[in-house]
Write a protein that holds these residues in place. Structure first.
Motif, PDB file in Angstrom:
ATOM      1  N   SER A  45      39.986  43.310  18.953  1.00 57.65           N
ATOM      2  CA  SER A  45      41.249  44.112  19.145  1.00 57.65           C
ATOM      3  C   SER A  45      41.427  45.320  20.210  1.00 57.65           C
ATOM      4  CB  SER A  45      41.932  44.560  17.893  1.00 57.65           C
ATOM      5  OG  SER A  45      41.337  45.335  17.276  1.00 57.65           O
ATOM      6  N   ASP A  46      40.324  45.988  20.239  1.00 56.39           N
ATOM      7  CA  ASP A  46      40.027  46.871  21.296  1.00 56.39           C
ATOM      8  C   ASP A  46      40.002  46.538  22.572  1.00 56.39           C
ATOM      9  OD1 ASP A  46      40.247  49.134  19.531  1.00 56.39           O
ATOM     10  OD2 ASP A  46      38.000  49.532  19.452  1.00 56.39           O
ATOM     11  N   VAL A  47      39.057  45.272  22.708  1.00 62.03           N
ATOM     12  CA  VAL A  47      38.758  44.760  23.932  1.00 62.03           C
ATOM     13  C   VAL A  47      39.974  44.039  24.623  1.00 62.03           C
ATOM     14  CG1 VAL A  47      37.224  42.785  24.944  1.00 62.03           C
ATOM     15  CG2 VAL A  47      36.296  44.243  23.412  1.00 62.03           C
ATOM     16  N   VAL A  48      40.744  43.626  23.616  1.00 65.96           N
ATOM     17  CA  VAL A  48      41.916  42.707  24.289  1.00 65.96           C
ATOM     18  C   VAL A  48      43.194  43.494  24.337  1.00 65.96           C
ATOM     19  CG1 VAL A  48      40.658  40.510  24.153  1.00 65.96           C
ATOM     20  CG2 VAL A  48      42.496  41.493  22.219  1.00 65.96           C
ATOM     21  N   SER A  49      43.385  44.780  23.650  1.00 68.54           N
ATOM     22  CA  SER A  49      44.472  45.541  23.548  1.00 68.54           C
ATOM     23  C   SER A  49      45.141  45.847  24.815  1.00 68.54           C
ATOM     24  CB  SER A  49      44.320  47.010  22.952  1.00 68.54           C
ATOM     25  OG  SER A  49      43.399  47.655  23.561  1.00 68.54           O
ATOM     26  N   ASP A  50      44.580  45.902  26.030  1.00 73.02           N
ATOM     27  CA  ASP A  50      45.107  46.235  27.149  1.00 73.02           C
ATOM     28  C   ASP A  50      44.812  45.023  28.381  1.00 73.02           C
ATOM     29  OD1 ASP A  50      46.048  47.092  29.712  1.00 73.02           O
ATOM     30  OD2 ASP A  50      45.121  48.947  29.486  1.00 73.02           O
ATOM     31  N   PRO A  51      45.953  44.051  28.667  1.00 73.55           N
ATOM     32  CA  PRO A  51      45.838  43.250  29.558  1.00 73.55           C
ATOM     33  C   PRO A  51      45.403  43.490  30.783  1.00 73.55           C
ATOM     34  CG  PRO A  51      48.137  43.443  29.178  1.00 73.55           C
ATOM     35  CD  PRO A  51      47.338  44.351  28.132  1.00 73.55           C
ATOM     36  N   ASN A  61      41.548  39.014  37.634  1.00 72.33           N
ATOM     37  CA  ASN A  61      42.784  40.299  37.201  1.00 72.33           C
ATOM     38  C   ASN A  61      42.362  41.132  36.135  1.00 72.33           C
ATOM     39  OD1 ASN A  61      44.270  38.508  39.213  1.00 72.33           O
ATOM     40  ND2 ASN A  61      45.660  38.008  37.721  1.00 72.33           N
ATOM     41  N   SER A  62      41.045  40.928  35.840  1.00 71.45           N
ATOM     42  CA  SER A  62      40.540  42.078  34.615  1.00 71.45           C
ATOM     43  C   SER A  62      39.647  42.956  35.264  1.00 71.45           C
ATOM     44  CB  SER A  62      39.902  41.329  33.750  1.00 71.45           C
ATOM     45  OG  SER A  62      40.506  40.059  33.220  1.00 71.45           O
ATOM     46  N   LYS A  63      40.074  44.278  34.839  1.00 71.89           N
ATOM     47  CA  LYS A  63      39.422  45.547  35.421  1.00 71.89           C
ATOM     48  C   LYS A  63      38.149  45.611  34.566  1.00 71.89           C
ATOM     49  CE  LYS A  63      43.213  48.901  36.287  1.00 71.89           C
ATOM     50  NZ  LYS A  63      43.848  50.168  35.861  1.00 71.89           N
ATOM     51  N   LEU A  64      37.777  45.071  33.411  1.00 71.30           N
ATOM     52  CA  LEU A  64      36.320  45.045  32.955  1.00 71.30           C
ATOM     53  C   LEU A  64      35.523  44.276  33.952  1.00 71.30           C
ATOM     54  CD1 LEU A  64      34.256  45.406  30.474  1.00 71.30           C
ATOM     55  CD2 LEU A  64      35.230  43.262  29.610  1.00 71.30           C
ATOM     56  N   VAL A  65      36.060  43.027  34.529  1.00 75.47           N
ATOM     57  CA  VAL A  65      35.053  42.390  35.359  1.00 75.47           C
ATOM     58  C   VAL A  65      35.126  43.200  36.805  1.00 75.47           C
ATOM     59  CG1 VAL A  65      35.055  40.297  36.915  1.00 75.47           C
ATOM     60  CG2 VAL A  65      35.698  40.162  34.559  1.00 75.47           C
ATOM     61  N   TRP A  66      36.130  43.925  37.152  1.00 76.75           N
ATOM     62  CA  TRP A  66      35.759  44.756  38.289  1.00 76.75           C
ATOM     63  C   TRP A  66      34.916  45.866  38.185  1.00 76.75           C
ATOM     64  CZ3 TRP A  66      41.601  46.224  39.228  1.00 76.75           C
ATOM     65  CH2 TRP A  66      42.725  45.037  39.183  1.00 76.75           C
ATOM     66  N   ALA A  67      34.696  46.613  36.872  1.00 74.39           N
ATOM     67  CA  ALA A  67      33.968  47.478  36.508  1.00 74.39           C
ATOM     68  C   ALA A  67      32.529  47.105  36.636  1.00 74.39           C
ATOM     69  CB  ALA A  67      34.107  48.203  35.356  1.00 74.39           C
ATOM     70  N   ILE A  68      32.275  45.820  35.798  1.00 78.01           N
ATOM     71  CA  ILE A  68      30.861  45.328  35.845  1.00 78.01           C
ATOM     72  C   ILE A  68      30.301  44.883  37.091  1.00 78.01           C
ATOM     73  CG2 ILE A  68      30.943  45.292  33.286  1.00 78.01           C
ATOM     74  CD1 ILE A  68      31.426  42.086  33.578  1.00 78.01           C
ATOM     75  N   GLU A  69      31.045  44.351  37.981  1.00 78.15           N
ATOM     76  CA  GLU A  69      30.715  43.995  39.315  1.00 78.15           C
ATOM     77  C   GLU A  69      30.690  44.924  40.191  1.00 78.15           C
ATOM     78  OE1 GLU A  69      32.156  39.217  39.372  1.00 78.15           O
ATOM     79  OE2 GLU A  69      33.362  40.701  40.143  1.00 78.15           O
ATOM     80  N   GLY A  70      30.848  46.195  39.666  1.00 81.05           N
ATOM     81  CA  GLY A  70      30.876  47.431  40.762  1.00 81.05           C
ATOM     82  C   GLY A  70      31.813  47.285  41.976  1.00 81.05           C
ATOM     83  N   ARG A  71      33.091  46.700  41.561  1.00 82.81           N
ATOM     84  CA  ARG A  71      34.056  46.841  42.504  1.00 82.81           C
ATOM     85  C   ARG A  71      35.282  47.869  42.421  1.00 82.81           C
ATOM     86  NH1 ARG A  71      37.106  41.336  42.526  1.00 82.81           N
ATOM     87  NH2 ARG A  71      36.465  41.172  40.428  1.00 82.81           N
ATOM     88  N   VAL A  72      34.726  49.211  41.587  1.00 85.10           N
ATOM     89  CA  VAL A  72      35.604  50.167  41.382  1.00 85.10           C
ATOM     90  C   VAL A  72      34.709  51.390  41.401  1.00 85.10           C
ATOM     91  CG1 VAL A  72      37.238  48.939  39.763  1.00 85.10           C
ATOM     92  CG2 VAL A  72      34.928  50.079  38.884  1.00 85.10           C
ATOM     93  N   ILE A  73      35.454  52.553  41.825  1.00 82.69           N
ATOM     94  CA  ILE A  73      34.926  53.654  42.048  1.00 82.69           C
ATOM     95  C   ILE A  73      33.915  54.123  41.143  1.00 82.69           C
ATOM     96  CG2 ILE A  73      35.541  56.256  42.297  1.00 82.69           C
ATOM     97  CD1 ILE A  73      38.233  55.236  43.354  1.00 82.69           C
ATOM     98  N   SER A  74      34.053  53.539  39.721  1.00 85.04           N
ATOM     99  CA  SER A  74      33.186  54.177  38.796  1.00 85.04           C
ATOM    100  C   SER A  74      32.574  52.692  38.056  1.00 85.04           C
ATOM    101  CB  SER A  74      33.690  54.960  37.630  1.00 85.04           C
ATOM    102  OG  SER A  74      34.213  56.088  38.199  1.00 85.04           O
ATOM    103  N   PRO A  75      31.650  52.204  38.859  1.00 83.34           N
ATOM    104  CA  PRO A  75      31.151  50.955  38.188  1.00 83.34           C
ATOM    105  C   PRO A  75      30.458  51.273  36.847  1.00 83.34           C
ATOM    106  CG  PRO A  75      29.718  51.924  39.892  1.00 83.34           C
ATOM    107  CD  PRO A  75      30.589  52.898  39.976  1.00 83.34           C
ATOM    108  N   GLU A  98      37.927  31.508  29.748  1.00 84.44           N
ATOM    109  CA  GLU A  98      38.267  30.579  28.625  1.00 84.44           C
ATOM    110  C   GLU A  98      39.113  31.313  27.497  1.00 84.44           C
ATOM    111  OE1 GLU A  98      34.318  29.959  27.129  1.00 84.44           O
ATOM    112  OE2 GLU A  98      33.782  28.336  28.421  1.00 84.44           O
ATOM    113  N   GLY A  99      39.957  31.915  27.992  1.00 85.21           N
ATOM    114  CA  GLY A  99      40.952  32.572  27.031  1.00 85.21           C
ATOM    115  C   GLY A  99      40.803  33.940  26.348  1.00 85.21           C
ATOM    116  N   ALA A 100      39.443  34.463  26.365  1.00 84.71           N
ATOM    117  CA  ALA A 100      39.061  35.559  25.803  1.00 84.71           C
ATOM    118  C   ALA A 100      39.631  35.722  24.325  1.00 84.71           C
ATOM    119  CB  ALA A 100      39.879  36.834  26.289  1.00 84.71           C
ATOM    120  N   LYS A 101      39.000  34.546  23.745  1.00 83.95           N
ATOM    121  CA  LYS A 101      39.195  34.161  22.302  1.00 83.95           C
ATOM    122  C   LYS A 101      38.503  34.882  21.458  1.00 83.95           C
ATOM    123  CE  LYS A 101      39.995  29.435  23.632  1.00 83.95           C
ATOM    124  NZ  LYS A 101      39.375  28.199  23.888  1.00 83.95           N
ATOM    125  N   ASN A 102      39.090  35.033  20.072  1.00 82.89           N
ATOM    126  CA  ASN A 102      38.465  35.788  18.996  1.00 82.89           C
ATOM    127  C   ASN A 102      37.542  34.811  18.283  1.00 82.89           C
ATOM    128  OD1 ASN A 102      37.325  37.602  17.145  1.00 82.89           O
ATOM    129  ND2 ASN A 102      39.433  37.902  16.328  1.00 82.89           N
TER     130      ASN A 102
END
Length: 103
Positions: A45-51, A61-75, A98-102
């Motif tokens: 629920s924490d992981v998917v609480s913010d689209p 479109n997911s900031k988590l992906v941007w962060a882990i790929e180093g595409r943001v100021i704070s990778p 695949e829909g970020a399923k639980n």
């Protein structure tokens, strides 16, 4: 790093949560107590609480992906912490695709 994430049918409980627990929920980071950057990745629920963080179906479109790929100021993880492997990054992207399923 011992868990190999498959290219499809990625499961939150079996694949995602163990990676997030080891790489993201460490002391003073993205756990429910410390909430670094006001973000907890302690539970599904924490992981998917913010689209904006995880946009189900759209990893690009997911900031988590941007962060882990180093595409943001704070990778993520920050310098000095072991980075995610290519398999882990691809696994997170596939789970979101695949829909970020639980599951």
């Amino acid at each position: 790093d011992k868990i190999i994430i498959p290219a499809s049918n990625v499961k939150f409980s079996e694949h995602m949560y163990p990676v997030l627990r080891v790489k993201c929920n460490t002391a003073t980071c993205h756990n429910s107590r410390d909430r670094a950057g006001n973000l907890s990745l302690d539970s599904y629920s924490d992981v998917v609480s913010d689209p904006l963080i995880v946009f189900p179906g759209l990893p690009q479109n997911s900031k988590l992906v941007w962060a882990i790929e180093g595409r943001v100021i704070s990778p993520m993880p920050p310098i000095g912490y072991p980075p995610l492997t290519k398999n882990q990054i691809d696994g997170i992207k596939n789970w979101i695709k695949e829909g970020a399923k639980n599951n």
